[in-house]
Design a protein around this motif. Structure first.
Motif, mmCIF file in Angstrom:
data_model
loop_
_atom_site.group_PDB
_atom_site.id
_atom_site.type_symbol
_atom_site.label_atom_id
_atom_site.label_comp_id
_atom_site.label_asym_id
_atom_site.label_seq_id
_atom_site.Cartn_x
_atom_site.Cartn_y
_atom_site.Cartn_z
ATOM 1 N N GLY A 199 0.808 -0.967 0.198
ATOM 2 C CA GLY A 199 -0.144 -0.160 0.186
ATOM 3 C C GLY A 199 0.905 1.168 -0.454
ATOM 4 O O GLY A 199 0.411 2.080 -0.138
ATOM 5 N N ILE A 200 2.020 1.513 0.812
ATOM 6 C CA ILE A 200 3.076 2.630 0.224
ATOM 7 C C ILE A 200 3.220 2.716 -0.839
ATOM 8 O O ILE A 200 3.597 4.210 -1.104
ATOM 9 C CB ILE A 200 4.177 2.166 1.905
ATOM 10 C CG1 ILE A 200 3.343 1.702 3.329
ATOM 11 C CG2 ILE A 200 4.999 3.631 2.074
ATOM 12 C CD1 ILE A 200 3.979 1.900 4.385
ATOM 13 N N TYR A 201 3.656 1.690 -1.127
ATOM 14 C CA TYR A 201 4.649 1.588 -2.587
ATOM 15 C C TYR A 201 3.431 2.268 -3.085
ATOM 16 O O TYR A 201 4.121 2.833 -4.023
ATOM 17 C CB TYR A 201 4.941 0.325 -2.887
ATOM 18 C CG TYR A 201 6.230 0.097 -1.982
ATOM 19 C CD1 TYR A 201 7.711 0.838 -1.210
ATOM 20 C CD2 TYR A 201 6.740 -1.649 -1.833
ATOM 21 C CE1 TYR A 201 7.841 0.149 -0.527
ATOM 22 C CE2 TYR A 201 7.682 -1.882 -1.753
ATOM 23 C CZ TYR A 201 8.836 -0.466 -0.717
ATOM 24 O OH TYR A 201 10.188 -1.450 0.330
ATOM 25 N N LEU A 202 2.266 1.347 -3.154
ATOM 26 C CA LEU A 202 1.265 2.226 -4.331
ATOM 27 C C LEU A 202 1.086 3.847 -4.021
ATOM 28 O O LEU A 202 0.824 4.264 -5.345
ATOM 29 C CB LEU A 202 0.090 1.453 -4.086
ATOM 30 C CG LEU A 202 0.197 0.292 -5.322
ATOM 31 C CD1 LEU A 202 -1.677 -0.390 -4.526
ATOM 32 C CD2 LEU A 202 0.353 0.188 -6.232
ATOM 33 N N ALA A 203 0.811 4.058 -3.103
ATOM 34 C CA ALA A 203 0.458 5.877 -2.945
ATOM 35 C C ALA A 203 1.587 5.787 -3.462
ATOM 36 O O ALA A 203 1.878 7.153 -3.883
ATOM 37 C CB ALA A 203 0.815 5.764 -1.598
ATOM 38 N N VAL A 204 3.195 5.818 -2.889
ATOM 39 C CA VAL A 204 4.505 7.024 -3.023
ATOM 40 C C VAL A 204 4.607 6.561 -5.141
ATOM 41 O O VAL A 204 5.024 8.140 -5.681
ATOM 42 C CB VAL A 204 5.789 5.695 -2.778
ATOM 43 C CG1 VAL A 204 6.659 6.013 -3.310
ATOM 44 C CG2 VAL A 204 5.656 5.639 -1.594
ATOM 45 N N LEU A 205 3.588 5.493 -5.863
ATOM 46 C CA LEU A 205 3.896 5.509 -7.018
ATOM 47 C C LEU A 205 3.153 6.426 -7.575
ATOM 48 O O LEU A 205 3.155 7.637 -8.740
ATOM 49 C CB LEU A 205 3.370 3.965 -7.571
ATOM 50 C CG LEU A 205 3.625 3.966 -8.708
ATOM 51 C CD1 LEU A 205 5.055 4.204 -9.736
ATOM 52 C CD2 LEU A 205 3.184 2.552 -9.128
ATOM 53 N N ALA A 206 1.888 6.546 -6.908
ATOM 54 C CA ALA A 206 0.801 7.538 -7.510
ATOM 55 C C ALA A 206 1.449 9.315 -7.141
ATOM 56 O O ALA A 206 1.151 9.663 -7.681
ATOM 57 C CB ALA A 206 0.080 7.224 -6.378
#
Length: 166
Positions: A70-77
């Motif tokens: 979830g953190i990685y997806l947020a950072v990607l966004a």
């Protein structure tokens, strides 16, 4: 989807209104993606080693992977928004990845180095998974050290000041 949480995503621009980000912003975005990929690799290496243990807590590992994912997806966004010129995204990445994230990557190896009685102690019981994790962590750190300064290159600053998307 206007009027929803997704309405903050930029509307597609017509071809004549698109502005390519400068090379520095592209380098920053590439560095952030490389850092994310290294983080994913390190997380998967950790989980693989833990699953090899006879008393592995699968539930805890799954929860940890879900949170990290979830953190990685947020950072990607946020990185995608930064690549589109959002100034707030550059600030969030600078604080979140450039300060907090980098500190979290450096603290554990620094503590191990400082607590070792001799430099050779750092290499005792070195396993292949530890070497892989070390390489991935080093790549992660280097990618962040490339990405964050690239976001502040003079051409990138002009791009963000132009206020592409908020």
């Amino acid at each position: 989807m206007t009027g929803t949480a997704f309405s903050t995503w930029p509307a597609p621009l017509r071809a004549e209104h698109r502005v390519r980000p400068p090379r520095a912003v592209s380098v920053a975005f590439t560095g952030l993606v490389a850092a994310l990929l290294c983080g994913v690799g390190e997380a998967l290496t950790y989980v693989a080693v833990q699953l090899d243990s006879p008393n592995a807590d699968v539930g805890s590992l799954t929860t940890g992977l879900a949170v990290r994912g979830g953190i990685y997806l947020a950072v990607l966004a946020v990185a995608i928004r930064m690549a589109h010129g959002a100034r707030w995204a550059r600030i969030v990445l600078t604080i979140g990845i450039g300060i907090v994230g980098l500190a979290s990557l450096i603290i554990e190896p620094a503590a191990a180095t400082l607590s070792a009685k001799a430099i050779g102690d750092l290499f005792d019981n070195l396993s292949p998974s530890a070497v892989i994790s070390g390489i991935l962590r080093t790549g992660h750190i280097l990618a962040v050290l490339v990405a964050i300064p690239a976001m502040y290159h003079p051409t990138a600053r002009r791009y963000f000041r132009a206020g592409r998307s908020s």
